[in-house]
Each structure stands twice: as structure tokens, then as C-alpha cells.
Design a protein around this motif. Structure first.
Motif, short mmCIF file in Angstrom:
data_model
loop_
_atom_site.label_atom_id
_atom_site.label_comp_id
_atom_site.label_asym_id
_atom_site.label_seq_id
_atom_site.Cartn_x
_atom_site.Cartn_y
_atom_site.Cartn_z
N SER A 40 0.49 -4.72 -8.35
CA SER A 40 -0.13 -3.99 -7.24
C SER A 40 -0.07 -2.48 -7.47
O SER A 40 -1.04 -1.77 -7.17
CB SER A 40 0.57 -4.33 -5.93
N GLU A 78 0.84 -1.21 0.00
CA GLU A 78 0.00 0.00 0.00
C GLU A 78 0.87 1.25 0.00
O GLU A 78 0.60 2.21 -0.72
CB GLU A 78 -0.92 -0.02 1.22
N LYS A 137 1.68 6.72 -6.79
CA LYS A 137 0.65 7.70 -7.16
C LYS A 137 1.17 9.12 -6.98
O LYS A 137 0.95 9.98 -7.82
CB LYS A 137 -0.59 7.51 -6.29
N GLY A 150 -7.01 2.38 -9.53
CA GLY A 150 -7.97 2.73 -8.49
C GLY A 150 -8.02 4.22 -8.21
O GLY A 150 -9.06 4.76 -7.83
N GLY A 207 2.37 1.64 -3.44
CA GLY A 207 1.38 2.13 -4.39
C GLY A 207 1.07 3.60 -4.19
O GLY A 207 0.95 4.37 -5.16
N ASN A 208 0.96 4.03 -2.94
CA ASN A 208 0.70 5.45 -2.66
C ASN A 208 1.87 6.32 -3.12
O ASN A 208 1.66 7.42 -3.64
CB ASN A 208 0.43 5.67 -1.17
N SER A 242 -3.32 0.01 -7.99
CA SER A 242 -3.54 1.21 -7.18
C SER A 242 -3.60 2.46 -8.05
O SER A 242 -4.37 3.38 -7.75
CB SER A 242 -2.47 1.35 -6.10
#
Length: 182
Positions: A137, A91, A98, A144, A94-95, A141
């Protein structure tokens, strides 16, 4: 005490085979069920074999003392902790993807972009970080967060799956020059 028992002290000790409470034959069990280690397992016919009761299964399979159950509990807790840590790290990765490249990735991989470009980018990303799961993954993300469209994400994931074979292809190409290893 006989002379053979005096010479061999191991035989004089009580072993499970000599213990009367341990059943070593299916004929001695009320259900007639066969267990691993039975002395007469090779003498049985299929029509003579009975079904084991749940009590017999529990005694044969689940024999743990408190210390062993403690080790099992600690191992299970450790596995859950590391699974949580792994998911947290994905996570976080992925953040950060982003934040670092979300806007550019969306502009670079719009719906009008050539699908082959998405395929190649997925392959390169997987070859660089050596993990198609991590690449997938990150792509999920990004999709998403609407930084990458679903259509572009499909080509990226396909490229990530193809990119898993890049490493072993590079290694095999390096080995082709040496005929003895090939």
C-alpha cells in the motif's frame, strides 16, 4: 397420565417432533423436496426428489427474530466501520511515507537503479513492519504521487511479496538447532 409420563416430565412437554404443524417428511410436502433433518432422507431415490420452493427455503434458512436481525445489523455496521478505519489508517500511513521519505525514495529508486536493490528494499521493508499488504500500500501510494517510478515500484512489490517468507524463515532457522522440536 401414565406412569412413564409422570417419571419423565421432559417427554410430556410439546416438542417440534410431536407438533403436527412441523413437517418431517418429504412425502408430506407438496413439492416433495428433501430438507435437512427429514426422518425419511435415507429412503429416497434421486428420481423422487423434488425442488424446494423459495418459501420453503426462506422458512428453513432465514428464521431470525428482531433481536437476531439487530445483532446482524450491528455486526455489519461494525465490520464496515473497521474496514473504513483500516483504509483510513493505510491512507494516513501512505501519506506519512510520502512526506517523510518521498523525495529521497524517488532519488534512491530511479529508473537507472539496479532492480535487485528495489527487490532487497521491498524485502527489508516487509521484514521490518511484518506486513506485505502495508508495504504494498505504501509503495502504491508512492507510485501514485510520482515519488517512485512504476518500474521501480514493480521490483519493490516483488520484494515485499518475497519478504513475507522472511519471518518464517528466521523462525525455522532458530528451530533448526533444537532437534527435538525439528
Amino acid at each position: 397420565m401414565s406412569t412413564t409420563e409422570a417419571q419423565d416430565p421432559i417427554k410430556s412437554e410439546t416438542t417440534p417432533a410431536n407438533d403436527a404443524s412441523v413437517v418431517k417428511s418429504r412425502k408430506d410436502r407438496p413439492t416433495g423436496s428433501t430438507h435437512f433433518g427429514d426422518a425419511d432422507w435415507d429412503e429416497e431415490r434421486p428420481d423422487e426428489i423434488g425442488d424446494a420452493t423459495w418459501g420453503e427455503v426462506a422458512k428453513a434458512c432465514c428464521v431470525h427474530d428482531a433481536k437476531e436481525w439487530g445483532k446482524i445489523f450491528v455486526g455489519a455496521c461494525g465490520a464496515l466501520f473497521f474496514l473504513y478505519f483500516f483504509l483510513f489508517a493505510l491512507e494516513l500511513l501512505g501519506n506519512s511515507a510520502k512526506v517523510l521519505g518521498g523525495c529521497r525514495a524517488g532519488g534512491l529508486l530511479s529508473d537507472e537503479t539496479n532492480p535487485v536493490a528495489g527487490l532487497v528494499i521491498g524485502e527489508l521493508a516487509t521484514a521490518l513492519i511484518q506486513s506485505s499488504s502495508t508495504t504494498t500500500s505504501i509503495i502504491v501510494s508512492l507510485v501514485g504521487a510520482d515519488a517512485v517510478s512504476v518500474n521501480s515500484g514493480i521490483y519493490l512489490v516483488m520484494g515485499a511479496n518475497i519478504g513475507t517468507s522472511v519471518t518464517n524463515t528466521i523462525v525455522s532457522m532458530g528451530q533448526m538447532a533444537d532437534g527435538a522440536q525439528l
